[in-house]
Design an enzyme around this catalytic site. Structure first.
Site, PDB file in Angstrom:
ATOM      1  N   TYR A 190       0.838  -1.205   0.000  1.00 37.10           N
ATOM      2  CA  TYR A 190       0.000   0.000   0.000  1.00 37.10           C
ATOM      3  C   TYR A 190       0.869   1.249   0.000  1.00 37.10           C
ATOM      4  O   TYR A 190       0.608   2.203  -0.747  1.00 37.10           O
ATOM      5  CB  TYR A 190      -0.912  -0.014   1.224  1.00 37.10           C
ATOM      6  CG  TYR A 190      -1.898   1.127   1.256  1.00 37.10           C
ATOM      7  CD1 TYR A 190      -2.996   1.140   0.404  1.00 37.10           C
ATOM      8  CD2 TYR A 190      -1.740   2.184   2.147  1.00 37.10           C
ATOM      9  CE1 TYR A 190      -3.918   2.185   0.430  1.00 37.10           C
ATOM     10  CE2 TYR A 190      -2.643   3.234   2.185  1.00 37.10           C
ATOM     11  CZ  TYR A 190      -3.729   3.230   1.319  1.00 37.10           C
ATOM     12  OH  TYR A 190      -4.634   4.272   1.346  1.00 37.10           O
TER      13      TYR A 190
ATOM     14  N   LYS B  69       0.935   4.305  -2.915  1.00 37.33           N
ATOM     15  CA  LYS B  69       0.689   5.709  -2.635  1.00 37.33           C
ATOM     16  C   LYS B  69       1.948   6.553  -2.880  1.00 37.33           C
ATOM     17  O   LYS B  69       1.859   7.717  -3.275  1.00 37.33           O
ATOM     18  CB  LYS B  69       0.192   5.880  -1.200  1.00 37.33           C
ATOM     19  CG  LYS B  69      -1.196   5.280  -0.978  1.00 37.33           C
ATOM     20  CD  LYS B  69      -2.225   5.857  -1.950  1.00 37.33           C
ATOM     21  CE  LYS B  69      -3.604   5.293  -1.737  1.00 37.33           C
ATOM     22  NZ  LYS B  69      -4.613   5.873  -2.679  1.00 37.33           N
TER      23      LYS B  69
END
Length: 301
Positions: A151, A155
């Site tokens: 994750y 990002k």
């Protein structure tokens, strides 16, 4: 019902009720902007449609779906788009040593490639309106968010991509805002189906992993509506010179949500601050102790 003459328009990805996208749609709508709400299944957007918003089916991981959405939006707006909010996202909580690469690819398809595809597809409409792209990133882009390496990587990619996109689109009058989002109440962590493999080296601290699954919903978490109110307020501000944007205009960087202020400050102090803080916050010192105890037991055998 389409936009009224002169009414600004916004396309938001990932508007399923209960999430950030839905809250943003409601806030833009309340501020008089015509909202084009999207989700994979338009049935979940029925109440939004009843309020006068346009609802369009969209899967950001599917090229044909994006193409069809682009054509529908052009019909709704006449070929212009004032705001594109790339909100659709997928969480991914697993230790780096336990990841499944097919699962990783799915996360990148949604969180990174979907953002890129949407910006590319709607560039013409944004240029026509001299619009604003808002990419929903995360504090995970700059923090060592334990058990969230995938994750964090997605990002981080969105942040780097957005910085370059900002310069490339500047000559065309299109601006790019990156939302560095902290802990916000949403549905992104509602699915806690991920489990540790039986042979994971983290089975010995399984409880730490299970706590991490819902961390974003239990630590300084900000109400979704409050977050949306702040972001939309910034997005609707008029343009200001570069040095004044953060205070008076539409900022290049929008920091909000739980832990956003502390993380922003820590980025100025050095990465060691975040490393130290996250190691303690995620209680990895407990794993240190467990491993030392195991080593001591082996010596006694």
């Amino acid at each position: 019902m389409g936009p009224q003459p002169g009414q600004k328009t916004v396309l938001i990805t990932g508007c399923t009720p209960g999430g950030i996208g839905h809250a943003l749609a409601m806030e833009f709508h309340a501020k008089g902007v015509h909202v084009i709400a999207t989700a994979r299944r338009t049935a979940v957007l029925a109440e939004m449609g009843a309020l006068g918003m346009s609802t369009v089916a969209l899967d950001v991981t599917n090229a044909e779906s994006i193409k069809t959405c682009h054509a529908e939006v052009a019909k709704i707006t006449g070929g212009t788009l004032d705001f594109l909010v790339n909100n659709a996202g997928r969480t991914h909580t697993h230790p780096a040593t336990d990841i499944d690469m097919d699962d990783v690819r799915e996360t990148f398809e949604t969180n990174v490639f979907g953002v890129m595809a949407m910006c590319q597809a709607f560039a013409d409409q944004l240029i026509a309106a001299k619009g604003l792209i808002i990419n929903i990133a995360s504090l995970a882009a700059v923090t060592p968010y334990v058990f969230g390496s995938v994750y964090c990587a997605t990002k981080g990619a969105v942040v780097s991509y957005s910085r370059t996109l900002r310069l490339e689109l500047k000559p065309f009058g299109v601006r790019v805002m990156v939302a560095m989002t902290g802990t916000v109440r949403s549905q992104i962590a509602s699915k806690t189906h991920r489990t540790l493999p039986a042979d994971s080296i983290y089975q010995r601290v399984k409880e730490l992993f299970e706590t991490r699954l819902t961390f974003s919903q239990n630590n300084g978490t900000v109400n979704t509506e409050d977050y949306a109110r702040q972001l939309v307020s910034k997005a609707l501000k008029s343009e200001s010179p570069l040095l004044l944007r953060s205070w008076f205009g539409r900022p290049d960087w929008f920091w909000a949500g739980g832990w956003a202020g502390q993380t922003w400050l820590a980025t100025w102090l050095g990465e060691w601050v975040l490393d130290f803080a996250l190691y303690r916050k995620m209680k990895l010192a407990h794993l240190d102790q467990v491993l030392k105890q195991e080593a001591a037991q082996k010596k006694l055998v």
